[in-house]
Design an enzyme around this catalytic site. Sequence first.
Site, PDB file in Angstrom:
ATOM      1  N   ARG A  99     -43.056  34.571  22.040  1.00  0.00           N
ATOM      2  CA  ARG A  99     -41.663  34.680  21.576  1.00  0.00           C
ATOM      3  C   ARG A  99     -40.757  33.592  22.141  1.00  0.00           C
ATOM      4  O   ARG A  99     -39.710  33.316  21.596  1.00  0.00           O
ATOM      5  CB  ARG A  99     -41.098  36.068  21.904  1.00  0.00           C
ATOM      6  N   GLN A 100     -41.181  32.967  23.244  1.00  0.00           N
ATOM      7  CA  GLN A 100     -40.392  31.827  23.755  1.00  0.00           C
ATOM      8  C   GLN A 100     -40.930  30.592  23.028  1.00  0.00           C
ATOM      9  O   GLN A 100     -41.641  29.768  23.580  1.00  0.00           O
ATOM     10  CB  GLN A 100     -40.549  31.716  25.283  1.00  0.00           C
ATOM     11  N   LYS A 194     -30.076  40.317  12.203  1.00  0.00           N
ATOM     12  CA  LYS A 194     -30.129  40.700  13.626  1.00  0.00           C
ATOM     13  C   LYS A 194     -29.591  39.565  14.484  1.00  0.00           C
ATOM     14  O   LYS A 194     -29.920  38.406  14.259  1.00  0.00           O
ATOM     15  CB  LYS A 194     -31.574  40.998  14.013  1.00  0.00           C
ATOM     16  N   GLY A 228     -36.019  48.382  20.922  1.00  0.00           N
ATOM     17  CA  GLY A 228     -34.593  48.258  20.583  1.00  0.00           C
ATOM     18  C   GLY A 228     -34.381  47.802  19.140  1.00  0.00           C
ATOM     19  O   GLY A 228     -33.545  48.365  18.417  1.00  0.00           O
TER      20      GLY A 228
HETATM   21  C1  R5P Z   1     -38.289  39.205  17.756  1.00  0.00           C
HETATM   22  O1  R5P Z   1     -37.836  38.335  17.008  1.00  0.00           O
HETATM   23  C2  R5P Z   1     -39.558  39.927  17.465  1.00  0.00           C
HETATM   24  O2  R5P Z   1     -40.017  39.654  16.181  1.00  0.00           O
HETATM   25  C3  R5P Z   1     -39.401  41.423  17.638  1.00  0.00           C
HETATM   26  O3  R5P Z   1     -38.452  41.914  16.712  1.00  0.00           O
HETATM   27  C4  R5P Z   1     -38.925  41.724  19.042  1.00  0.00           C
HETATM   28  O4  R5P Z   1     -39.761  41.111  19.957  1.00  0.00           O
HETATM   29  C5  R5P Z   1     -38.885  43.195  19.303  1.00  0.00           C
HETATM   30  O5  R5P Z   1     -38.453  43.405  20.611  1.00  0.00           O
HETATM   31  P1  R5P Z   1     -37.816  44.776  21.032  1.00  0.00           P
HETATM   32  O6  R5P Z   1     -38.777  45.853  20.653  1.00  0.00           O
HETATM   33  O7  R5P Z   1     -37.637  44.658  22.523  1.00  0.00           O
HETATM   34  O8  R5P Z   1     -36.497  44.900  20.331  1.00  0.00           O
END
Ligand code: R5P
Length: 303
Positions: A99-100, A194, A228
């Site tokens: 993700r980074q 988002k 989240g």
């Molecule tokens: C972010 O862009 C990813 O695609 C996921 O939506 C994110 O990693 C979900 O993280 P969390 O469950 O902590 O909201």
Amino acid sequence: MVLLLIIIPGRNYIDESIELAKKIGAEVLNVKYKVFPDGEKYVRIENSEKIMGKPVIISNTMYPSQNDSFIETLMLINASIKANASRIVAYIPYLAYSRQDKVFLTGEPVSAEIVLKTLYYTGIDCLITIDIHSEQVLKELNKCFYNIQVFDILFNNVKHLVNDPIVIAPDKGALNRAKYLADKFSLQYDYLVKERDRVTGEITIQTREIDIRNRDIVIVDDIISTGGTIAEASRKLIEKGARRVIVCASHGLLIGSAIDNIKKAGVLKIVLANTLGIRFQDPFIEYVDVSERIAKILLEVLK
Ligand code: R5P
């Protein structure tokens, strides 16, 4: 051709690797590993003389214990080279640090690039993974890779729970995932807007124009971490009149109270691929084995 599947025993992916080996008729070599008194890792592939001149698949996943499994995977790649493997394919369904994938704030590294470059530099010829967060980082390296989507397999297992659902991506970045699933089942799809505060990690989600009143929804995402994103997306969709919400995700880390928070948000079911070395025992969560698809790809890569 006799294939060899090297598995890493212990914390992460043994059973799944054995299952995969059965499907492709590969031999599984056991790996011994230990930790030195100073904390450094040690691995040793047993019967490694069998590797000589053969293609090897290193099958491991990088959650939990991301850092340990990363270094162990690198060690197994190196050990396979030292044992004269003819080719090395890494099957790593969950790539940690993916993700980074860019510099969001000045001074940050691109951690995904470090992980990938190190894998190739250490000696893999090809990487097979499941739904990497951003395929762009992989593409830029210009090496052999297969980034496999499995949303259709996941949805197939729960499609009886919903009626003509709309597939929703919780952010624009996941739109290709929604399109992938929607196209397979001729469904409508859309995304939510988002925003994440890059310092606090806090997210806000807004729905768009699409009419979701009395419609069933399938949310698709790559990773559920704290939950989240899914909880907030589901709350917003239900507020706007959605009837039933189910979630298909590739990697379910489900940290802390993620499961409870998602349940409270009104989600009916979470369906996950078996990509991690953890499994939550909760009827709310369904795991789907995706090894059949991976086996096909492996046989194709090693043809
Ligand atoms: C972010 O862009 C990813 O695609 C996921 O939506 C994110 O990693 C979900 O993280 P969390 O469950 O902590 O909201």
